[in-house]
Every structure is written in C-alpha cells, then in structure tokens.
Write a protein that holds these residues in place. Sequence first.
Motif, mmCIF file in Angstrom:
data_model
loop_
_atom_site.group_PDB
_atom_site.id
_atom_site.type_symbol
_atom_site.label_atom_id
_atom_site.label_comp_id
_atom_site.label_asym_id
_atom_site.label_seq_id
_atom_site.Cartn_x
_atom_site.Cartn_y
_atom_site.Cartn_z
ATOM 1 N N ARG A 49 0.841 -1.209 0.000
ATOM 2 C CA ARG A 49 0.000 0.000 0.000
ATOM 3 C C ARG A 49 0.875 1.259 0.000
ATOM 4 O O ARG A 49 0.552 2.246 -0.650
ATOM 5 N N VAL A 50 1.976 1.214 0.723
ATOM 6 C CA VAL A 50 2.893 2.358 0.756
ATOM 7 C C VAL A 50 3.619 2.490 -0.581
ATOM 8 O O VAL A 50 3.707 3.581 -1.147
ATOM 9 N N ILE A 51 4.133 1.393 -1.098
ATOM 10 C CA ILE A 51 4.887 1.413 -2.352
ATOM 11 C C ILE A 51 4.037 1.899 -3.523
ATOM 12 O O ILE A 51 4.499 2.645 -4.373
ATOM 13 N N PHE A 52 2.787 1.486 -3.545
ATOM 14 C CA PHE A 52 1.902 1.887 -4.640
ATOM 15 C C PHE A 52 1.131 3.160 -4.309
ATOM 16 O O PHE A 52 0.261 3.575 -5.078
ATOM 17 N N ASP A 53 1.431 3.765 -3.165
ATOM 18 C CA ASP A 53 0.849 5.045 -2.772
ATOM 19 C C ASP A 53 -0.680 5.008 -2.809
ATOM 20 O O ASP A 53 -1.329 5.863 -3.424
ATOM 21 N N ASP B 122 -2.954 -2.918 -7.717
ATOM 22 C CA ASP B 122 -3.396 -3.759 -8.831
ATOM 23 C C ASP B 122 -2.673 -5.081 -8.990
ATOM 24 O O ASP B 122 -2.965 -5.828 -9.909
ATOM 25 N N ILE B 123 -1.722 -5.373 -8.152
ATOM 26 C CA ILE B 123 -0.962 -6.612 -8.332
ATOM 27 C C ILE B 123 -1.251 -7.588 -7.200
ATOM 28 O O ILE B 123 -1.805 -7.214 -6.164
ATOM 29 N N GLU B 124 -0.865 -8.822 -7.423
ATOM 30 C CA GLU B 124 -0.976 -9.838 -6.385
ATOM 31 C C GLU B 124 0.351 -10.576 -6.296
ATOM 32 O O GLU B 124 0.819 -11.136 -7.288
ATOM 33 N N VAL B 125 0.950 -10.528 -5.137
ATOM 34 C CA VAL B 125 2.205 -11.244 -4.915
ATOM 35 C C VAL B 125 1.856 -12.539 -4.209
ATOM 36 O O VAL B 125 1.421 -12.529 -3.052
ATOM 37 N N ASP B 126 2.018 -13.645 -4.907
ATOM 38 C CA ASP B 126 1.725 -14.957 -4.340
ATOM 39 C C ASP B 126 3.017 -15.540 -3.777
ATOM 40 O O ASP B 126 3.967 -15.813 -4.528
ATOM 41 N N ILE B 127 3.050 -15.713 -2.487
ATOM 42 C CA ILE B 127 4.255 -16.217 -1.821
ATOM 43 C C ILE B 127 4.633 -17.596 -2.352
ATOM 44 O O ILE B 127 5.807 -17.897 -2.528
ATOM 45 N N ASP B 128 3.635 -18.425 -2.639
ATOM 46 C CA ASP B 128 3.922 -19.766 -3.157
ATOM 47 C C ASP B 128 4.633 -19.702 -4.507
ATOM 48 O O ASP B 128 5.528 -20.495 -4.775
ATOM 49 N N ASP B 129 4.215 -18.771 -5.371
ATOM 50 C CA ASP B 129 4.886 -18.617 -6.666
ATOM 51 C C ASP B 129 6.344 -18.214 -6.486
ATOM 52 O O ASP B 129 7.224 -18.699 -7.199
ATOM 53 N N VAL B 130 6.590 -17.329 -5.538
ATOM 54 C CA VAL B 130 7.964 -16.890 -5.276
ATOM 55 C C VAL B 130 8.797 -18.047 -4.734
ATOM 56 O O VAL B 130 9.940 -18.251 -5.146
ATOM 57 N N SER C 220 14.543 -10.826 -9.360
ATOM 58 C CA SER C 220 14.152 -10.277 -10.662
ATOM 59 C C SER C 220 12.668 -10.496 -10.945
ATOM 60 O O SER C 220 12.014 -9.645 -11.552
ATOM 61 N N PHE C 221 12.105 -11.618 -10.468
ATOM 62 C CA PHE C 221 10.669 -11.870 -10.628
ATOM 63 C C PHE C 221 9.856 -10.806 -9.898
ATOM 64 O O PHE C 221 8.917 -10.224 -10.455
ATOM 65 N N LEU C 222 10.222 -10.544 -8.648
ATOM 66 C CA LEU C 222 9.502 -9.537 -7.868
ATOM 67 C C LEU C 222 9.723 -8.135 -8.428
ATOM 68 O O LEU C 222 8.807 -7.312 -8.445
ATOM 69 N N LYS C 223 10.925 -7.853 -8.895
ATOM 70 C CA LYS C 223 11.232 -6.541 -9.477
ATOM 71 C C LYS C 223 10.334 -6.290 -10.696
ATOM 72 O O LYS C 223 9.775 -5.200 -10.854
ATOM 73 N N GLU C 224 10.176 -7.301 -11.525
ATOM 74 C CA GLU C 224 9.317 -7.174 -12.706
ATOM 75 C C GLU C 224 7.848 -7.033 -12.299
ATOM 76 O O GLU C 224 7.102 -6.257 -12.891
ATOM 77 N N LEU C 225 7.442 -7.766 -11.295
ATOM 78 C CA LEU C 225 6.057 -7.712 -10.826
ATOM 79 C C LEU C 225 5.716 -6.330 -10.270
ATOM 80 O O LEU C 225 4.602 -5.840 -10.446
ATOM 81 N N LEU C 226 6.685 -5.699 -9.638
ATOM 82 C CA LEU C 226 6.468 -4.394 -8.996
ATOM 83 C C LEU C 226 6.932 -3.220 -9.859
ATOM 84 O O LEU C 226 7.108 -2.113 -9.366
ATOM 85 N N ASN D 295 5.518 -1.184 -11.825
ATOM 86 C CA ASN D 295 4.647 -0.009 -11.898
ATOM 87 C C ASN D 295 4.479 0.703 -10.558
ATOM 88 O O ASN D 295 3.627 1.583 -10.433
ATOM 89 N N ALA D 296 5.277 0.329 -9.583
ATOM 90 C CA ALA D 296 5.181 0.958 -8.268
ATOM 91 C C ALA D 296 5.628 2.410 -8.346
ATOM 92 O O ALA D 296 6.514 2.763 -9.118
ATOM 93 N N SER D 297 5.009 3.242 -7.520
ATOM 94 C CA SER D 297 5.352 4.669 -7.540
ATOM 95 C C SER D 297 6.540 4.998 -6.636
ATOM 96 O O SER D 297 7.046 6.112 -6.677
ATOM 97 N N LYS D 298 6.984 4.044 -5.835
ATOM 98 C CA LYS D 298 8.129 4.257 -4.942
ATOM 99 C C LYS D 298 9.137 3.137 -5.154
ATOM 100 O O LYS D 298 8.803 2.081 -5.695
ATOM 101 N N PRO D 299 10.379 3.314 -4.709
ATOM 102 C CA PRO D 299 11.408 2.274 -4.877
ATOM 103 C C PRO D 299 11.009 0.966 -4.189
ATOM 104 O O PRO D 299 10.390 0.967 -3.118
#
Length: 112
Positions: free
Chosen positions: A55-59, A67-75, A85-91, A93-97
């Motif tokens: 919520r903070v990262i996407f402001d 708009d995204i879903e991070v599935d821990i099992d997939d990771v 790199s998977f998480l970096k690509e998933l995130l 469109n984030a508005s913060k680092p």
Amino acid sequence: MAAINDSRVSFDGNGTPIITEDKSKKRNYNVTCKYNRKLMRLRLEIEEWMDGELRVIFDCEEGEDYDIEVDIDDVLLLEEAERFSFLKELLRNASKPTDDFIKELLERIKSL
C-alpha cells in the motif's frame, strides 16, 4: 412442496436402480487437517506485513487497493537467484522504490 425422504438410490451392475431406506439419521462428517500453527501464523504475519508495504509502495489512498498480487507460493517455487528479478518485474509499476521491500520479503520468506 417436496417431502424430505431418507431413501438412497444406487444402481446395480445392469443399471437397474436400487432404492434403500436409510434407517440412520443424518451423519455428521467432519473433515479436519492438521496444520503447523506456527508456520500458518508466520505466513499470515508475512502477508499482513506485505499488504501494508505494498500500500505504501503503490501510494494507495484509504480504501484504495493496488493492482498486483504477490503470491508467496509462486515466489517460493522459483530458484533463489530468480526471485529478486521476478519480484522486481512484478512491482515495475510501483510509484516508490521497491528494492528494500523485495530484500525484506525475501529474507522473511526464507523461514517458510
């Protein structure tokens, strides 16, 4: 209105229906599984932390959702070298680092 009937219908080998009266009352079936409570609690804590951080990262405003879903099992299914790199690509469109969030998440899920 249909009447409730305690009969059961099954079929013999020739396809002929066999109707039997069920003398016993309704059986109570309980399905239970044993879960590692400590592991389930840890997973819940990680998911709650992750939700707050995303919520903070996407402001996100109050009541707004990201708009995204991070599935821990997939990771966890990925090799350790691919996770960042998977998480970096998933995130992307984030508005913060996101690097600090990803590092912390990867550290937390090691215990799973």
